[in-house]
Design a protein around this motif. Structure first.
Motif, PDB file in Angstrom:
ATOM      1  N   PHE A   1      -8.494   0.109  15.011  1.00 33.70           N
ATOM      2  CA  PHE A   1      -7.828  -0.202  13.737  1.00 33.70           C
ATOM      3  C   PHE A   1      -8.064   0.901  12.705  1.00 33.70           C
ATOM      4  O   PHE A   1      -9.042   1.642  12.780  1.00 33.70           O
ATOM      5  N   ILE A   2      -7.146   0.975  11.766  1.00 31.84           N
ATOM      6  CA  ILE A   2      -7.241   1.962  10.683  1.00 31.84           C
ATOM      7  C   ILE A   2      -8.232   1.426   9.653  1.00 31.84           C
ATOM      8  O   ILE A   2      -8.065   0.334   9.112  1.00 31.84           O
TER       9      ILE A   2
ATOM     10  N   LEU B   1      -9.160   3.517   0.485  1.00 33.38           N
ATOM     11  CA  LEU B   1      -9.009   2.138   0.014  1.00 33.38           C
ATOM     12  C   LEU B   1     -10.296   1.745  -0.709  1.00 33.38           C
ATOM     13  O   LEU B   1     -11.404   2.080  -0.280  1.00 33.38           O
TER      14      LEU B   1
ATOM     15  N   GLY C   1      -9.257   2.637   6.635  1.00 29.87           N
ATOM     16  CA  GLY C   1      -9.031   2.701   5.177  1.00 29.87           C
ATOM     17  C   GLY C   1      -9.358   4.054   4.588  1.00 29.87           C
ATOM     18  O   GLY C   1      -9.583   4.201   3.380  1.00 29.87           O
TER      19      GLY C   1
ATOM     20  N   THR D   1       1.466   2.421   6.910  1.00 24.80           N
ATOM     21  CA  THR D   1       1.463   2.582   8.371  1.00 24.80           C
ATOM     22  C   THR D   1       2.874   2.863   8.905  1.00 24.80           C
ATOM     23  O   THR D   1       3.055   3.687   9.803  1.00 24.80           O
TER      24      THR D   1
ATOM     25  N   LEU E   1       0.824  -1.221   0.000  1.00 25.53           N
ATOM     26  CA  LEU E   1       0.000   0.000   0.000  1.00 25.53           C
ATOM     27  C   LEU E   1       0.856   1.268   0.000  1.00 25.53           C
ATOM     28  O   LEU E   1       0.551   2.240  -0.710  1.00 25.53           O
TER      29      LEU E   1
ATOM     30  N   TYR F   1      -7.679   7.965   4.915  1.00 30.04           N
ATOM     31  CA  TYR F   1      -6.544   8.721   5.442  1.00 30.04           C
ATOM     32  C   TYR F   1      -6.556  10.120   4.837  1.00 30.04           C
ATOM     33  O   TYR F   1      -6.848  10.276   3.647  1.00 30.04           O
TER      34      TYR F   1
ATOM     35  N   GLU G   1       1.575  -1.883  12.088  1.00 27.19           N
ATOM     36  CA  GLU G   1       0.851  -2.648  11.081  1.00 27.19           C
ATOM     37  C   GLU G   1       0.787  -4.118  11.466  1.00 27.19           C
ATOM     38  O   GLU G   1       1.815  -4.737  11.743  1.00 27.19           O
ATOM     39  N   LYS G   2      -0.396  -4.656  11.484  1.00 24.68           N
ATOM     40  CA  LYS G   2      -0.645  -6.067  11.746  1.00 24.68           C
ATOM     41  C   LYS G   2       0.138  -6.618  12.944  1.00 24.68           C
ATOM     42  O   LYS G   2       0.923  -7.564  12.814  1.00 24.68           O
TER      43      LYS G   2
ATOM     44  N   ARG H   1      -4.886  -8.303  11.735  1.00 20.87           N
ATOM     45  CA  ARG H   1      -5.208  -8.121  10.309  1.00 20.87           C
ATOM     46  C   ARG H   1      -5.063  -6.677   9.849  1.00 20.87           C
ATOM     47  O   ARG H   1      -5.194  -6.385   8.658  1.00 20.87           O
TER      48      ARG H   1
ATOM     49  N   GLN I   1       4.830  -0.536   3.766  1.00 23.25           N
ATOM     50  CA  GLN I   1       3.581  -0.262   4.471  1.00 23.25           C
ATOM     51  C   GLN I   1       3.388   1.237   4.688  1.00 23.25           C
ATOM     52  O   GLN I   1       4.290   1.927   5.174  1.00 23.25           O
TER      53      GLN I   1
HETATM   54  C1  G1P Z   1      -4.508  -2.005   4.843  1.00 19.82           C
HETATM   55  C2  G1P Z   1      -3.666  -1.165   5.803  1.00 19.82           C
HETATM   56  C3  G1P Z   1      -4.118  -1.395   7.241  1.00 19.82           C
HETATM   57  C4  G1P Z   1      -5.603  -1.075   7.369  1.00 19.82           C
HETATM   58  C5  G1P Z   1      -6.405  -1.920   6.354  1.00 19.82           C
HETATM   59  C6  G1P Z   1      -7.870  -1.512   6.336  1.00 19.82           C
HETATM   60  O1  G1P Z   1      -4.224  -3.364   5.090  1.00 19.82           O
HETATM   61  O2  G1P Z   1      -2.298  -1.504   5.646  1.00 19.82           O
HETATM   62  O3  G1P Z   1      -3.386  -0.566   8.117  1.00 19.82           O
HETATM   63  O4  G1P Z   1      -6.046  -1.331   8.675  1.00 19.82           O
HETATM   64  O5  G1P Z   1      -5.890  -1.750   5.017  1.00 19.82           O
HETATM   65  O6  G1P Z   1      -8.609  -2.337   5.503  1.00 19.82           O
HETATM   66  P1  G1P Z   1      -4.583  -4.525   4.008  1.00 19.82           P
HETATM   67  O7  G1P Z   1      -6.053  -4.741   4.127  1.00 19.82           O
HETATM   68  O8  G1P Z   1      -4.168  -4.005   2.689  1.00 19.82           O
HETATM   69  O9  G1P Z   1      -3.796  -5.728   4.449  1.00 19.82           O
END
Ligand code: G1P
Length: 303
Positions: A211-212, A126, A214, A240, A106, A216, A199-200, A165, A238
């Motif tokens: 959690f984040i 996202l 998607g 993050t 990402l 920003y 991250e994760k 996740r 990443q």
């Molecule tokens: C990405 C981001 C993560 C976020 C997530 C939300 O992860 O890296 O920080 O919480 O989207 O969907 P991914 O889903 O691409 O693994």
């Protein structure tokens, strides 16, 4: 100010469909998923264009956002004004494209848009998720404006067994969207000052369970940091991790949102549920949808 939508993925969860149609163009009712995201991205004041980070294997996304006067004329000749207007609207959205030639994560996808975002703050949305009322980014912009243009991310509580996740934040609640600190610091509208991001993480290392989501709003400085960002979780660059470095230089805030405000389209099951939800909330198709489902399926849905 621009909004960046990463869209270079292969869409493997939707194979074999995505052999022919990029997952971004799968429909929710009559519009492709990515159009909802583009329209949401354009909602906050100041956003004047969307940059889609595409792969060269998915030229269909670019065709979709081009004007098609031939089709429009044909539809108008047949008296199909509403359809012609919808085709025109899709082709007139302020969308441009950059490419991510390798799947490096990402952070790398966002960096691919650096020439377009230039020295301005920008949104990242996202693409597997969209918010029908389009207010999430608008609220994030309000928080940013109230803090001198600081970066703001949308976050939400997640059960402990799922923290690994996602990107997870550390921090403390400093206020509410409408003023004073809310009694419940994880309630919708709570604003946190972020002190760390990971991250994760493994559940025992997670600094919170916010959690984040998607969405920003990032300061332009993140692009410089992404340019020197090494690989992190999963061997990918990443976003993050670069945001964690940004924290050493700038303030960052997180707005607690209700993820249910939005619709998930990231898996076949979520995409199907999103279609059902949108059909049930769209007055023009609701009745026909319920009738088409038939009494048995309606019974299943309401169980
Ligand atoms: C990405 C981001 C993560 C976020 C997530 C939300 O992860 O890296 O920080 O919480 O989207 O969907 P991914 O889903 O691409 O693994």
């Amino acid at each position: 100010m621009k909004a960046v939508i990463p869209a270079a993925g292969l869409g493997t969860r939707f194979l074999p469909s995505t052999k022919g149609t990029p997952k971004e163009l799968l429909p929710v009712l009559t519009k492709p998923v990515i159009q909802y995201v583009v329209e949401e991205a354009l909602e906050p004041t100041g956003v004047d264009g969307v940059v889609i980070v595409n792969s060269r294997e998915k030229p269909q996304i670019e065709s979709y956002f081009k004007v098609d006067s031939g089709l429009e004329d044909q539809l108008r000749d047949r008296g199909k004004q509403a359809e012609a207007d919808a085709v025109h609207a899709a082709g007139s959205l302020p969308v441009s494209f950059v490419y991510q030639d390798e799947p490096r994560g990402l952070g790398h996808a966002v960096l691919c848009a650096a020439d377009v975002t230039r020295d301005e703050s920008f949104f990242v949305l996202l693409g597997d998720y969209f918010v029908p009322d389009r207010q999430m980014c608008v609220n994030m912009k309000r928080v940013s404006d109230a803090h001198g243009g600081a970066s703001v991310i949308a976050v939400a509580p997640v059960p402990a067994d799922q923290v690994s996740r996602y990107g997870i934040i550390a921090g403390s609640c400093v206020e509410g969207l409408s003023g004073e600190v809310p009694a419940d610091e994880e309630s919708v509208g709570a604003v946190w000052k972020v002190s760390g991001l990971v991250e994760k993480p493994a559940v025992q290392d997670a600094p919170s369970h916010l959690f984040i989501v998607g969405r920003y709003l990032l300061s332009a400085r993140i692009m410089d940091l992404l340019a020197t960002q090494g690989a992190g979780a999963g061997g990918e660059i990443q976003l993050t991790d670069a945001m964690q470095r940004l924290l050493a230089e700038e303030d960052m805030y997180a707005l607690v949102v209700d993820p249910e405000e939005g619709c998930d389209t990231g898996t076949p099951a979520a995409w199907a549920a999103t279609n059902a939800r949108m059909a049930l909330t769209d007055a023009s198709v609701r009745e026909a949808f319920v009738e088409a489902l038939g009494p048995k399926a309606v019974g299943l849905l309401s169980e």
